[in-house]
Enzyme design. Structure first.
Site, PDB file in Angstrom:
ATOM      1  CD  GLU A  45      34.230  36.420  37.089  1.00 38.90           C
ATOM      2  OE1 GLU A  45      33.987  37.626  37.232  1.00 38.90           O
ATOM      3  OE2 GLU A  45      35.224  35.860  37.611  1.00 38.90           O
ATOM      4  CG  HIS A 552      51.484  45.114  40.960  1.00 36.67           C
ATOM      5  ND1 HIS A 552      52.686  45.718  40.662  1.00 36.67           N
ATOM      6  CD2 HIS A 552      50.776  45.113  39.812  1.00 36.67           C
ATOM      7  CE1 HIS A 552      52.698  46.070  39.382  1.00 36.67           C
ATOM      8  NE2 HIS A 552      51.554  45.723  38.856  1.00 36.67           N
ATOM      9  CB  ALA A 585      48.109  37.792  43.787  1.00 37.75           C
TER      10      ALA A 585
END
Length: 626
Positions: A45, A552, A585
């Site tokens: 990360e 998004h 995504a």
């Protein structure tokens, strides 16, 4: 705590799975995989672990860390040709939890809403060539991910909100969701106004049909008045696991592959920590969960993508996969996102709004209320929505004209893109499909360059379109892995998107704010100004000047057949590799009206049993940390 370790120790280990990105999807997957004590899981990360930051945990402080480089990548798009050369801010979470940590309100991407798309939109995954990816299967993992709390607010009960239906909502998952504990004074006034305009109240937009006015569940635990997101719900309760290892403040630079094996076999991940370069070894699989904007960047830095893009930056191509980054005119799976524009009205001063927080005495009072889990700090600022079919904001003549324009775009598109556009046209003509969205914000819209009048009270409304036809691209801009990618959403490259957003904005300005009971609270329109709203052309210029993304982005490594420009197969495996998967995504193949999506939780099944499956909560429509 075994979980967070040094860069040196991480490099000394051999993992069963290395997950690139400890964000929304990555932590869900890491938690699920490490349930098997014999499985060694590593997570890389780029950000830090921030368990005690009020700006992250307190719901009412939503969005206050956007643009803060400690928590946010703070990307910007390339200059947008159809926006007069503007660059558009693209926040992305940089910490454990990714963008679910940073959200403007709470759960989905940069929002607290736990809204789902309609059943037909999830079924579209299967229609585009992904067997088993459909509403019924998604629903299982939605429920697995969540604990939906009973209605306790008297205001909620008095306005018809009921306990969640267990057919559609979970009772024992990690993410706690509940209705708001505080409602702004115009919340139900707005929903009543939509009903007056023929848009009915939807008692449960998460049941497979989301059209109508509704109150959203929020990913907030009302028992603690704290947000629940992937780091707090999945990682923190399991941080003591002896087989789960997290490396923070490290940037993954590329996936390392065996030079001989075909299909390509990943053997490790290279990363930077401080000014040192390290490599960690993997036995089974490398999983990308870096988000829609950075997963394609890592693939290209690893030599996977289009030859011309890679050669431009001196990177040797090891796998030709033109769908990565999605920038060829012949490649349909380009990044997709919703686009929004705001309007602002001054309202009667007796309404309690977030404008009150500018008063130090009011702010201090709210902090006292928060200690008892009350007041507007205890909940999200945005919870009233209207999801509109095209028939709500457009005439039959307009719809017919737009249909012809969309059909023309589909006819001239490559065959693979045509499949997506045909689905979108079908939705557009369906009175049960949400094509526009209105979101009520109780105060002066925070990103407006305009300034509020001290002491005045405001109501803002965000207008969005749900299924834009425009497509863009994301590619590396440099061989330097710490440099931001080149993000080109290509807003309004299909002019129909601008026409649709104009129609939704006009519906808000000329119908919603001018209809009872909402109009009774309105004093004056502030934005767009009278000059900016004098004509359709003036409003279009206002949109171009003020529009923004809805945070998004999807589709930059789409789950589609390879001949349709896909990057991953229905098992989420990257074509041409034997052991690299993507769970964020970027795999979502078509833009939908959802604000959250489940891909990574049960992709643990995919990794361990090679079974096609989804996530519970895991993939948000947003970027992750990496």
């Amino acid at each position: 705590m075994a979980a967070i370790i040094t860069a040196e120790r991480f490099a000394s280990m051999e993992f069963d799975y290395i997950i690139i990105g400890g964000g929304t999807a990555g932590l869900v997957l890491a938690t699920r995989l490490s349930e098997d004590a014999s499985t060694i899981v590593g997570v890389i990360e780029a950000g830090d672990w921030n368990p005690n930051v009020d700006a992250i945990n307190v719901p009412g402080l939503c969005g206050s860390i956007l643009g803060n480089s400690k928590y946010d990548w703070s990307f910007n798009t390339t200059p947008q040709r159809h926006l007069g050369g503007r660059s558009v801010f693209q926040p992305r979470g940089k910490a454990l939890g990714g963008s679910s940590m940073e959200s403007c309100t709470c759960l989905s991407s940069l929002d607290a809403s736990t809204y789902r798309a309609s059943a037909r939109e999830y079924d579209a995954f299967e229609a585009l060539g992904n067997p088993g990816w459909n509403w019924n299967e998604f629903l299982k993992y939605f429920k697995k991910s969540e604990t939906a709390m009973s209605v306790t607010s008297s205001t909620a009960q008095e306005n018809g909100l009921r306990d969640p239906d267990p057919r559609y909502h979970g009772v024992s998952g990690p993410i706690v969701k509940a209705y708001p504990t505080w409602f702004n004074p115009l919340h139900f006034t707005f929903l009543d106004t939509l009903e007056t305009l023929g848009i009915p109240r939807n008692p449960d937009p998460d049941s497979g049909s989301n059209v109508g006015g509704a109150t959203s569940f929020l990913s907030i635990d009302p028992r603690t008045a704290r947000r629940t997101y992937s780091a707090s719900a999945y990682f923190q309760p399991n941080a003591e696991r002896q087989n789960l290892f997290i490396l923070t403040n490290a940037v993954a630079t590329k996936i390392m592959f065996d030079a001989i094996t075909r299909p390509l076999c990943a053997v490790g991940v290279q990363y930077i920590h401080g000014d040192q370069i390290y490599c960690a070894a993997v036995r089974k699989e490398v999983v990308l969960a870096a988000g829609s904007l950075q997963t394609p960047q890592i693939l290209e830095l690893s030599g996977i993508g289009r030859a011309d893009v890679l050669e431009k930056h001196g990177i040797q191509q090891i796998l030709d996969l033109p769908g990565v980054g999605e920038n060829l005119p012949m490649v349909p799976t380009r990044p997709q996102d919703h686009v929004k524009v705001y309007s602002i009205h001054e309202i009667n001063p007796d309404n309690e709004t977030l404008d009150d927080a500018l008063d130090p005495e009011v702010a201090a009072k709210q902090w006292e209320l928060y200690k008892s889990h009350l007041g507007y700090l205890s909940t999200a600022s945005v919870s009233a929505y209207g999801f509109l079919p095209a028939t709500a904001f457009a005439s039959e003549t307009q719809i017919a004209q737009w249909k012809e324009q969309a059909l023309a775009a589909a006819r001239s598109a490559p065959a693979s893109l045509r499949k997506q556009l045909e689905l979108q046209i079908h939705w557009f003509l369906d009175p049960e499909s949400a094509e526009g969205e209105l979101l009520l914000y109780p105060g002066f819209y925070h990103s407006s360059p305009r300034k509020p009048t001290p002491g005045a009270r405001y109501s803002s409304m965000v207008s969005s379109i749900m299924h834009p036809l425009s497509r863009g691209s994301v590619h590396i801009a440099s061989p330097d892995p710490t440099a931001p990618p080149a993000i080109d959403p290509n807003y309004f490259s299909n002019p129909l998107d601008l026409d649709l957003l104009l129609a939704v904005l006009k519906f808000a300005l000329t119908k919603v704010y001018k209809t009872k009971p909402l109009c009774e609270a309105v004093r004056a329109q502030v934005a767009p100004s009278p000059d900016e709203s004098a004509s359709d052309e003036a409003l279009k210029e206002y949109i171009k000047k003020e529009c923004a993304c809805v945070f998004h982005p999807i589709g930059t490594a789409s789950m589609l057949p390879q001949e349709d420009g896909g990057v991953v197969d229905p098992d989420l495996k990257v074509y041409g590799t034997s052991n690299v998967r993507i769970v964020d995504a970027s795999v979502i193949p078509i833009v939908s009206s959802f604000w959250s999506l489940q891909i990574s939780d049960n992709s643990s099944d995919t990794c361990t049993a090679n079974i096609c499956s989804y996530t519970s909560y895991g993939v948000c429509d947003c970027g992750e940390g990496r």
